[in-house]
Design an enzyme around this catalytic site. Structure first.
Site, PDB file in Angstrom:
ATOM      1  N   GLU A 250     -28.909 -43.967 -87.710  1.00 26.55           N
ATOM      2  CA  GLU A 250     -28.573 -45.205 -88.514  1.00 26.55           C
ATOM      3  C   GLU A 250     -29.667 -46.125 -89.193  1.00 26.55           C
ATOM      4  OE1 GLU A 250     -26.912 -48.459 -85.872  1.00 26.55           O
ATOM      5  OE2 GLU A 250     -25.154 -48.274 -87.388  1.00 26.55           O
TER       6      GLU A 250
ATOM      7  N   GLY B 250     -22.868 -53.774 -80.544  1.00 28.39           N
ATOM      8  CA  GLY B 250     -24.354 -53.595 -80.855  1.00 28.39           C
ATOM      9  C   GLY B 250     -24.730 -52.139 -80.872  1.00 28.39           C
ATOM     10  N   SER B 251     -26.068 -51.899 -80.562  1.00 28.09           N
ATOM     11  CA  SER B 251     -26.570 -50.520 -80.714  1.00 28.09           C
ATOM     12  C   SER B 251     -25.951 -49.594 -79.641  1.00 28.09           C
ATOM     13  CB  SER B 251     -28.090 -50.544 -80.892  1.00 28.09           C
ATOM     14  OG  SER B 251     -28.471 -50.938 -79.476  1.00 28.09           O
TER      15      SER B 251
ATOM     16  N   THR C  70     -28.195 -49.941 -76.410  1.00 26.94           N
ATOM     17  CA  THR C  70     -27.760 -50.965 -75.519  1.00 26.94           C
ATOM     18  C   THR C  70     -26.376 -50.412 -74.842  1.00 26.94           C
ATOM     19  OG1 THR C  70     -29.230 -52.383 -76.822  1.00 26.94           O
ATOM     20  CG2 THR C  70     -27.624 -53.585 -75.255  1.00 26.94           C
ATOM     21  N   GLY C  71     -25.471 -50.053 -75.763  1.00 22.30           N
ATOM     22  CA  GLY C  71     -24.174 -49.888 -75.142  1.00 22.30           C
ATOM     23  C   GLY C  71     -24.217 -48.987 -73.968  1.00 22.30           C
TER      24      GLY C  71
ATOM     25  N   CYS D 129     -22.099 -52.107 -89.567  1.00 24.95           N
ATOM     26  CA  CYS D 129     -21.598 -50.939 -88.801  1.00 24.95           C
ATOM     27  C   CYS D 129     -20.967 -49.812 -89.500  1.00 24.95           C
ATOM     28  CB  CYS D 129     -21.018 -51.159 -87.490  1.00 24.95           C
ATOM     29  SG  CYS D 129     -19.375 -52.101 -87.907  1.00 24.95           S
TER      30      CYS D 129
ATOM     31  N   LYS E 293     -22.013 -64.474 -75.670  1.00 23.00           N
ATOM     32  CA  LYS E 293     -23.596 -64.615 -75.802  1.00 23.00           C
ATOM     33  C   LYS E 293     -23.788 -63.983 -77.358  1.00 23.00           C
ATOM     34  CE  LYS E 293     -26.651 -61.487 -75.057  1.00 23.00           C
ATOM     35  NZ  LYS E 293     -27.473 -61.854 -76.370  1.00 23.00           N
TER      36      LYS E 293
ATOM     37  N   GLU F 159     -18.307 -51.306 -78.912  1.00 21.88           N
ATOM     38  CA  GLU F 159     -18.361 -51.148 -80.639  1.00 21.88           C
ATOM     39  C   GLU F 159     -19.962 -50.849 -80.916  1.00 21.88           C
ATOM     40  OE1 GLU F 159     -15.854 -50.524 -82.349  1.00 21.88           O
ATOM     41  OE2 GLU F 159     -14.234 -51.683 -81.952  1.00 21.88           O
TER      42      GLU F 159
HETATM   43  P1  NAD Z   1     -28.558 -54.522 -80.137  1.00 18.88           P
HETATM   44  O1  NAD Z   1     -27.843 -53.590 -79.197  1.00 18.88           O
HETATM   45  O2  NAD Z   1     -29.980 -54.829 -79.991  1.00 18.88           O
HETATM   46  O3  NAD Z   1     -28.257 -55.998 -79.436  1.00 18.88           O
HETATM   47  C1  NAD Z   1     -26.599 -56.323 -79.509  1.00 18.88           C
HETATM   48  C2  NAD Z   1     -26.526 -57.377 -78.156  1.00 18.88           C
HETATM   49  O4  NAD Z   1     -26.823 -57.009 -77.041  1.00 18.88           O
HETATM   50  C3  NAD Z   1     -27.499 -58.595 -78.510  1.00 18.88           C
HETATM   51  O5  NAD Z   1     -26.686 -59.780 -78.437  1.00 18.88           O
HETATM   52  C4  NAD Z   1     -28.441 -58.392 -77.414  1.00 18.88           C
HETATM   53  O6  NAD Z   1     -29.089 -59.715 -77.070  1.00 18.88           O
HETATM   54  C5  NAD Z   1     -27.737 -58.037 -76.411  1.00 18.88           C
HETATM   55  N1  NAD Z   1     -28.345 -57.228 -75.290  1.00 18.88           N
HETATM   56  C6  NAD Z   1     -29.697 -56.420 -75.350  1.00 18.88           C
HETATM   57  N2  NAD Z   1     -29.820 -55.905 -74.417  1.00 18.88           N
HETATM   58  C7  NAD Z   1     -28.783 -55.962 -73.531  1.00 18.88           C
HETATM   59  C8  NAD Z   1     -28.660 -55.466 -72.120  1.00 18.88           C
HETATM   60  N3  NAD Z   1     -29.339 -54.710 -71.452  1.00 18.88           N
HETATM   61  N4  NAD Z   1     -27.303 -55.665 -71.637  1.00 18.88           N
HETATM   62  C9  NAD Z   1     -26.298 -56.442 -72.250  1.00 18.88           C
HETATM   63  N5  NAD Z   1     -26.626 -56.913 -73.752  1.00 18.88           N
HETATM   64  C10 NAD Z   1     -27.763 -56.603 -74.168  1.00 18.88           C
HETATM   65  O7  NAD Z   1     -27.843 -54.452 -81.250  1.00 18.88           O
HETATM   66  P2  NAD Z   1     -28.292 -55.482 -82.729  1.00 18.88           P
HETATM   67  O8  NAD Z   1     -29.589 -54.834 -83.314  1.00 18.88           O
HETATM   68  O9  NAD Z   1     -28.030 -56.692 -82.497  1.00 18.88           O
HETATM   69  O10 NAD Z   1     -27.194 -54.849 -83.672  1.00 18.88           O
HETATM   70  C11 NAD Z   1     -27.237 -53.723 -84.568  1.00 18.88           C
HETATM   71  C12 NAD Z   1     -26.427 -52.590 -83.971  1.00 18.88           C
HETATM   72  O11 NAD Z   1     -25.085 -52.967 -83.784  1.00 18.88           O
HETATM   73  C13 NAD Z   1     -26.013 -51.607 -84.955  1.00 18.88           C
HETATM   74  O12 NAD Z   1     -26.651 -50.172 -84.202  1.00 18.88           O
HETATM   75  C14 NAD Z   1     -24.871 -51.548 -85.226  1.00 18.88           C
HETATM   76  O13 NAD Z   1     -24.257 -50.292 -85.957  1.00 18.88           O
HETATM   77  C15 NAD Z   1     -24.143 -52.105 -84.382  1.00 18.88           C
HETATM   78  N6  NAD Z   1     -22.910 -52.858 -84.713  1.00 18.88           N
HETATM   79  C16 NAD Z   1     -21.568 -52.244 -84.387  1.00 18.88           C
HETATM   80  C17 NAD Z   1     -20.598 -52.616 -84.740  1.00 18.88           C
HETATM   81  C18 NAD Z   1     -19.140 -52.050 -84.387  1.00 18.88           C
HETATM   82  O14 NAD Z   1     -18.070 -52.467 -84.648  1.00 18.88           O
HETATM   83  N7  NAD Z   1     -19.156 -50.575 -84.081  1.00 18.88           N
HETATM   84  C19 NAD Z   1     -20.746 -54.183 -85.729  1.00 18.88           C
HETATM   85  C20 NAD Z   1     -21.770 -54.274 -85.768  1.00 18.88           C
HETATM   86  C21 NAD Z   1     -22.756 -53.932 -85.181  1.00 18.88           C
END
Ligand code: NAD
Length: 468
Positions: A369, A216-217, A220-221, A272, A165, A238
């Site tokens: 960040e 992701g963030s 959310t993680g 990231c 997804k 990640e």
């Molecule tokens: P986000 O956390 O808002 O969203 C990431 C994903 O999670 C999206 O697909 C979103 O639809 C989904 N999501 C949202 N709520 C959810 C839930 N409750 N349960 C499961 N999935 C859910 O992040 P973003 O704004 O898309 O991306 C930016 C962030 O990602 C930054 O903090 C960045 O540092 C991080 N990032 C980390 C890495 C790494 O490898 N460490 C790489 C790229 C980006």
């Protein structure tokens, strides 16, 4: 018409959602919004496919090489979609596709040997790596294809099946990837579903998922980790970073400025592992700020399809608003704008590449960040103090030390709390064969290399009596 891939078939939905081109700020396409029964079918398809896919390594290797060929053949089409929905220049988007191909080929060829721990007159003990089952792969909007493939390639190699997804900001390239791989992979092995939030949480709470691989963030993680805890799904997280670069007093500023700038501003700072804060020794601080500011003013910012563009727009309106508010807050608190400092007055989500000086820890743009084209430079006098300030963060993804004396930088590197520390460069360790992952709030577990492959397996020990 973009379609989901479920059980090897194209799937349209009644509901759609809008996809915006960040270079114009306008809707340019719609994507399928999965309903609950679409997710149920995707999970069942993945679960059913797992029974066969897990059995034969050679079949998987061959299919993955065929997948790499198919993705490579679709480079132009996939790159155009990445640029349209993500914003990055076409050449960077094509690089994403090449990375996807590289990861598929690397994992197709990687070995998963059985480890024989004991084999003697008392008996034998062998350690196998078994796949987990259905993997839910959830990705962000900054590198839709690369980050999806960091999950898809090792998961498939180990014998798992997936439901992928992408972010609702960038659904199209991942949908197209599903379409490209439909004729190549057995039905159900790779399913791609899209929809607005909270679709991700439907995946993370699904009974058939045995592993969640999330990028992701951090916020959310944590929700993902909580959802996984319910039935002890395995997780790889990640997450965010606030990656420091420490610049020692002996550097030749003119020699490093360009490299340092692009370590922070690649993909418009939406990486990231980009440099998010620079600790510059007082003796070179002003010269470094001037050099970075000169590059920031000269770099061409425009739509990703425009010839010569180096930096595109910020990906989405909330992210642009966040970058703006962090810069405005820093300026209110005394930061000096050496370059940029405002949005670009045109349609789309463009922001002037921004260098901030006279800013320090305790200001949000340093402590949090920013994930965008604004970089704070912080003056320090004592390198141990700079290391302590760099480490005084909840994050620990990557870091770097810059010096004319790489051996001196190497002595400092182990003191930095980060999953990767680079010398005289930043983010060089992103390769299929090196583990990538964060300390502290930057994540749990790693991706890439055989360390990343192992994250899609569980060990199984088989013991028996002496063989002869
Ligand atoms: P986000 O956390 O808002 O969203 C990431 C994903 O999670 C999206 O697909 C979103 O639809 C989904 N999501 C949202 N709520 C959810 C839930 N409750 N349960 C499961 N999935 C859910 O992040 P973003 O704004 O898309 O991306 C930016 C962030 O990602 C930054 O903090 C960045 O540092 C991080 N990032 C980390 C890495 C790494 O490898 N460490 C790489 C790229 C980006």
């Amino acid at each position: 018409m973009y379609t989901m891939t479920i059980g090897g078939a194209r799937v349209e939905t009644k509901q759609q959602f809008d996809v915006v081109n960040p270079a114009t700020g306008s809707v340019f396409a719609t994507a399928p919004a999965a309903a609950a029964d679409d997710i149920e079918r995707a999970m069942l398809a993945a679960d059913e496919a797992f029974a066969t896919w897990k059995r034969d390594e050679e079949t998987r290797r061959k299919a993955m090489h065929a997948a790499a060929d198919a993705v490579e053949a679709a480079t132009t089409e996939l790159a155009a979609l990445v640029t349209a929905e993500q914003g990055k220049p076409l050449s960077d988007a094509a690089m994403e596709v090449r990375q996807a191909v590289l990861w598929l080929r690397y994992y197709a060829d990687v070995e998963m040997p059985v480890e024989v721990v004991r084999d003697d007159a008392t008996g034998y003990a062998e350690v196998y790596r078994r796949p987990l089952g259905v993997v839910a792969a959830i990705t962000p909007w900054n590198f839709p294809l690369t980050l999806a493939m960091w999950k898809i390639a090792p998961a498939l190699r180990a014998g798992n099946t997936l439901v992928v997804k992408p972010s609702p900001f960038t659904p199209l390239a991942t949908l197209a990837l599903g379409e490209v791989l439909r004729p190549v992979l057995p039905p159900g092995v790779l399913n791609v579903v899209t929809g607005p939030d909270p679709l991700g949480s439907v995946l993370t709470s699904h009974r058939l998922v045995r592993k969640i691989s999330f990028t992701g963030s951090t916020e959310t993680g944590k929700h993902v980790a909580a959802a996984a805890a319910h039935d002890l799904k395995r997780v790889t997280l990640e997450l965010g970073g606030n990656d420091p670069a420490i610049i020692l007093p002996d550097v030749d500023v003119s020699a490093i400025a360009q490299r340092l700038f692009f370590s922070a501003f690649m993909n418009n700072g939406q990486v990231c592992l980009a440099v998010k804060r620079v600790y510059a020794h007082a003796s070179i601080h002003d010269e470094l700020v001037d050099a970075l500011a000169a590059i920031a003013r000269a770099v061409k910012v425009d739509g990703g399809t425009v010839e010569g563009t180096i930096l595109g727009p910020v990906n989405n309106q909330p992210q642009l608003t966040r970058v703006k508010s962090l810069v405005d807050d820093a300026v209110r608190k005394g930061a000096r704008v050496a370059a940029g400092g405002s949005a670009i007055d045109r349609p789309g989500y463009f922001y002037h590449p921004t260098i901030l000086a006279d800013v320090s820890d305790g200001v949000a743009i340093v402590d949090e960040e920013q994930f965008g084209p604004a970089l704070p430079v912080i003056r320090y006098r004592d390198v141990q103090d700079a290391v302590a300030r760099a480490n005084n963060s909840k994050f620990g993804l990557t870091a770097s030390v810059w010096s004319a004396d790489p051996a001196e930088a190497a002595r400092i590197a182990p003191d930095l709390n980060a999953g990767q520390v680079a010398i005289n460069v930043h983010g060089f360790g992103v390769r299929p064969d090196l583990p990538f992952g964060g300390h502290k709030w930057s994540g749990i577990g790693v991706e890439n290399g055989y360390w990343g492959l192992h994250a899609y397996t569980e060990t199984q020990v088989i013991t028996g009596p002496a063989r002869s």
